[in-house]
Design a protein around this motif. Structure first.
Motif, short mmCIF file in Angstrom:
data_model
loop_
_atom_site.label_atom_id
_atom_site.label_comp_id
_atom_site.label_asym_id
_atom_site.label_seq_id
_atom_site.Cartn_x
_atom_site.Cartn_y
_atom_site.Cartn_z
N ARG A 1 0.80 -1.22 0.00
CA ARG A 1 0.00 0.00 0.00
C ARG A 1 0.84 1.28 0.00
NH1 ARG A 1 -2.89 -3.68 2.96
NH2 ARG A 1 -2.64 -2.92 5.07
N TYR B 1 -15.84 9.97 3.91
CA TYR B 1 -16.16 10.70 5.13
C TYR B 1 -14.84 10.87 5.86
CZ TYR B 1 -18.61 11.79 9.49
OH TYR B 1 -19.07 12.40 10.62
N GLU C 1 -14.94 5.49 13.86
CA GLU C 1 -14.02 5.19 12.75
C GLU C 1 -14.62 4.13 11.83
OE1 GLU C 1 -10.90 6.22 11.90
OE2 GLU C 1 -10.01 7.13 13.67
N ASN D 1 -18.27 5.59 10.32
CA ASN D 1 -18.08 6.71 9.38
C ASN D 1 -17.10 6.36 8.28
OD1 ASN D 1 -19.79 8.30 10.90
ND2 ASN D 1 -18.13 9.05 12.18
N ARG D 2 -16.57 5.18 8.34
CA ARG D 2 -15.67 4.64 7.31
C ARG D 2 -14.35 5.41 7.18
NH1 ARG D 2 -18.97 3.22 2.11
NH2 ARG D 2 -19.70 5.34 2.31
N THR D 3 -13.99 6.14 8.24
CA THR D 3 -12.67 6.77 8.21
C THR D 3 -11.59 5.69 8.37
OG1 THR D 3 -13.08 7.33 10.51
CG2 THR D 3 -13.23 9.11 8.95
N ALA D 4 -11.98 4.56 9.02
CA ALA D 4 -11.02 3.45 9.18
C ALA D 4 -10.65 2.87 7.81
CB ALA D 4 -11.63 2.37 10.05
N LEU D 5 -11.62 2.94 6.89
CA LEU D 5 -11.39 2.42 5.53
C LEU D 5 -10.25 3.20 4.85
CD1 LEU D 5 -13.21 0.32 4.00
CD2 LEU D 5 -14.20 2.25 2.82
N THR D 6 -10.33 4.52 4.97
CA THR D 6 -9.28 5.37 4.38
C THR D 6 -7.95 5.13 5.09
OG1 THR D 6 -11.05 6.98 4.14
CG2 THR D 6 -8.85 7.74 3.61
N MET D 7 -8.03 5.04 6.41
CA MET D 7 -6.79 4.90 7.20
C MET D 7 -6.10 3.56 6.92
SD MET D 7 -4.85 6.23 9.50
CE MET D 7 -5.65 7.39 10.57
N LEU D 8 -6.90 2.47 6.91
CA LEU D 8 -6.28 1.15 6.77
C LEU D 8 -5.92 0.82 5.32
CD1 LEU D 8 -8.45 -0.73 9.39
CD2 LEU D 8 -6.07 -0.09 9.62
N ALA D 9 -6.38 1.67 4.38
CA ALA D 9 -5.93 1.50 3.00
C ALA D 9 -4.57 2.17 2.78
CB ALA D 9 -6.96 2.10 2.05
N LYS D 10 -4.08 2.84 3.83
CA LYS D 10 -2.74 3.45 3.82
C LYS D 10 -1.76 2.40 4.35
CE LYS D 10 -4.38 7.71 3.09
NZ LYS D 10 -4.31 8.19 1.74
N ILE E 1 -13.45 -4.79 7.17
CA ILE E 1 -13.80 -3.36 7.32
C ILE E 1 -14.77 -2.94 6.21
CG2 ILE E 1 -12.87 -1.02 7.45
CD1 ILE E 1 -11.83 -2.72 9.69
#
Lengths: 295, 281
Positions: free
Chosen positions: A81, A92, B83, B86-95, B281
């Motif tokens: 990644r 969001y 997290e 609100n799916r902020t975990a999705l953005t974070m864990l895709a990093k 997730i």
């Protein structure tokens, strides 16, 4: 030979949906390769497995069978990644951060060196035309602005591959057009873009290659031109068309064994008409008004 | 260009802390707690003398226990599920972020919130006690009580900050572990409060274990007593704030207590990271 940007091999994903071991197959033996510096569209109806495939690719879901790799590194590995930027569907973000703080935050999460964070942040904010609204809290952004700040956070660490899930969902035609131009700009910067979208007209104009999924299976894959072109037909666009010339043209065509199928006036798309008649420069970024000016 | 795990942990922790302190719930809880400790001032009307100080301390520590427990469970569950939902975990864990970094960062963020809360509350309690003790020392009728100087051990209050912090940290780690496999915020909060009650009453199981004759039953109760941390061990307020020759906590005992909390926190974080590793997730 260099590694493709994405390699998906015999990917299958089952979800348990009942207590008696009943499973739903969301992705069924999908194999796919996406080359470097392409815009690739993954299409299909809702629930066909597009987002599940994307999530497996990003390590957010475990595959039941098969494997995925990004530039040769298995998706299981966090290292895969390093070269990926992701914009989720209907993104969001932390509402309490400003747009600039949000992009800086993700830059630091991705390990951008401290000395480069400010320059990179301003660079991507300019790329997505958000520099004037970057001081505002994310909670105040419109859908189009959220998508654009989402693209900014996805590219701030300069990844080689950018994955966009429904990047224009819920965005007006002006915003969609801006995002489409952004995607083209990313390709010009040497990036590979994989996107899911329901706006087929937009995908058609943007993508080099597309794949169509249905019920978890990959049913079609190829270059946009080769899939859409009718091989035995061509259209001629004639300026200052004279109807009297039509009979002569038909005679010439008949001489070569061809036949004129249809005569029609070319039309511009409704999207284009809308864009030409609205102020495309004011892409939903609004204006800051202070109380004194208001009074 | 991946940065270090430590840097990412601190980033996630800082973000979690910021999110928590900007929530109304946290602010309301802090205001309520301050009001409760400050209201201890009204006990002077009862004219308890030096016992009044003990009453104020008990009341203040009770407020810290009540609101601190609520904060540990509710804020941890809230910050985790915000997290996910609100799916902020999705953005974070895709990093390029490991799941254990995400979980540990979340915990550290909550730990910072708890540290701010406990420090503020106990500082306020110390201020109220100091002010009241100084007043009482001027009264000739209580001169005997203060013959050897001040009764309240203010260094003990400082020690109490850390023991309370580790107790609430442990509770936050329990909540995070439950959240790592549960699907809803409400379920996590309810189960966490149940576990908290079990941990508070665990000493009863320990007492009965020592009285049991059956070795199998003894083994089961012993296992259970290990499974649930004994939160009663952290009730050292009186020993630290009003130490006497009979009732005191040695430095060794205090460090052992912090170590006990730290070990349970580390184990619970490890379990949380393990269960969260395969979460979809």
């Amino acid at each position: 030979m260099s590694e493709p940007a994405i390699r998906i091999k015999n990917l299958t994903k089952d979800f348990r949906i009942g207590v008696r071991g009943v499973k739903l197959r969301a992705v069924d033996n999908v194999s796919l390769e996406i080359g470097d510096n392409q815009i690739f569209g993954l299409l299909g109806p809702n629930g066909c497995g597009k987002s599940t495939t994307m999530k497996i690719l990003l390590g957010l879901l475990e595959p039941t069978k098969g494997e995925c790799s990004i530039y040769g590194i298995n998706s299981h590995s966090v290292k895969s990644r390093l070269n990926v930027g992701f914009l989720p569907e209907a993104p969001y973000f932390y509402k309490f951060l400003s747009g600039r703080e949000l992009v800086r935050f993700y830059a630091r999460v991705c390990g951008v060196p401290k000395s480069e964070i400010s320059d990179r942040t301003e660079d991507v904010l300019t790329l997505v035309s958000m520099q004037n609204a970057a001081h505002r809290r994310v909670g105040t952004y419109s859908k189009g602005m959220l998508q654009r700040i989402g693209i900014a956070q996805a590219v701030v660490h300069d990844p080689k591959l950018i994955v966009l899930d429904e990047p224009t969902a819920g965005v007006d035609p002006i915003g969609s057009h801006a995002i489409a131009e952004l995607i083209i700009a990313l390709k010009e910067r040497g990036k590979t873009v994989m996107l899911c979208s329901h706006l087929l007209a937009q995908v058609e104009g943007l993508c080099d290659r597309v794949a169509i999924m249905s019920r978890g299976k990959l049913v079609l894959e190829g270059g946009v031109d080769e899939l859409l072109e009718k091989e035995d037909q061509r259209s001629l666009i004639i300026r200052d068309f004279n109807p009297q010339a039509q009979a002569e043209i038909e005679a010439v065509l008949a001489k070569y064994g061809s036949k004129l199928d249809k005569v029609e006036a070319p039309r511009i798309s409704l999207d284009r008409l809308f864009l030409e008649n609205t102020d495309g420069a004011a892409i939903g970024s609004g204006q800051d008004v202070n109380d004194k000016e208001d009074a | 260009m991946n940065g270090s795990s430590f840097a990412r942990l601190l980033l996630i922790a800082r973000n979690t802390f910021l999110e928590a302190v900007r929530q109304k719930f946290f602010n309301v809880l802090v205001v309520l707690s301050i009001a409760m400790i400050a209201s201890a001032n009204f006990f002077r009307q009862f004219d308890f003398g030096s016992s009044e100080l003990k009453f104020i301390a008990d009341f203040g520590m009770g407020a810290v226990l009540l609101f601190g427990s609520i904060l540990s469970v509710v804020v941890t569950a809230q910050l985790f599920f915000s997290e996910i939902e609100n799916r902020t975990a999705l953005t974070m864990l895709a990093k390029p972020v490991h799941r254990w970094e995400f979980i540990t960062g979340k915990f550290l963020g909550v730990f910072l919130v708890l540290m701010a809360f406990v420090s503020l509350m106990l500082f306020l309690l110390a201020a109220v006690l100091y002010w009241r003790e100084s007043n009482l020392m001027t009264y000739p009728r209580y001169a005997d009580d203060f013959a050897n100087g001040r009764i309240v051990n203010y260094t003990g209050i400082l020690q109490l900050v850390f023991s309370e912090l580790f107790k609430f940290g442990l509770l936050a780690a329990v909540t995070l572990f439950i959240a790592s496999f549960s699907n809803t915020n409400l379920y996590t909060v309810i189960i966490s409060f149940f576990v908290m009650i079990i941990c508070q009453l665990q000493y009863i199981a320990r007492d009965s274990w020592s009285d049991l004759d059956n070795p199998i039953l003894r083994g089961i109760v012993w296992m259970l007593s290990l499974l649930f941390p004994n939160l009663q061990m952290f009730n050292v307020g009186e020993q630290l704030v009003f130490p006497t020759e009979q009732v005191t906590l040695s430095m060794g005992g205090y460090i052992g207590l912090l170590g006990y909390g730290a070990i349970y926190i580390a184990v619970l974080l490890g379990l949380s990271a393990y269960t969260f590793r395969r979460r979809e997730i």
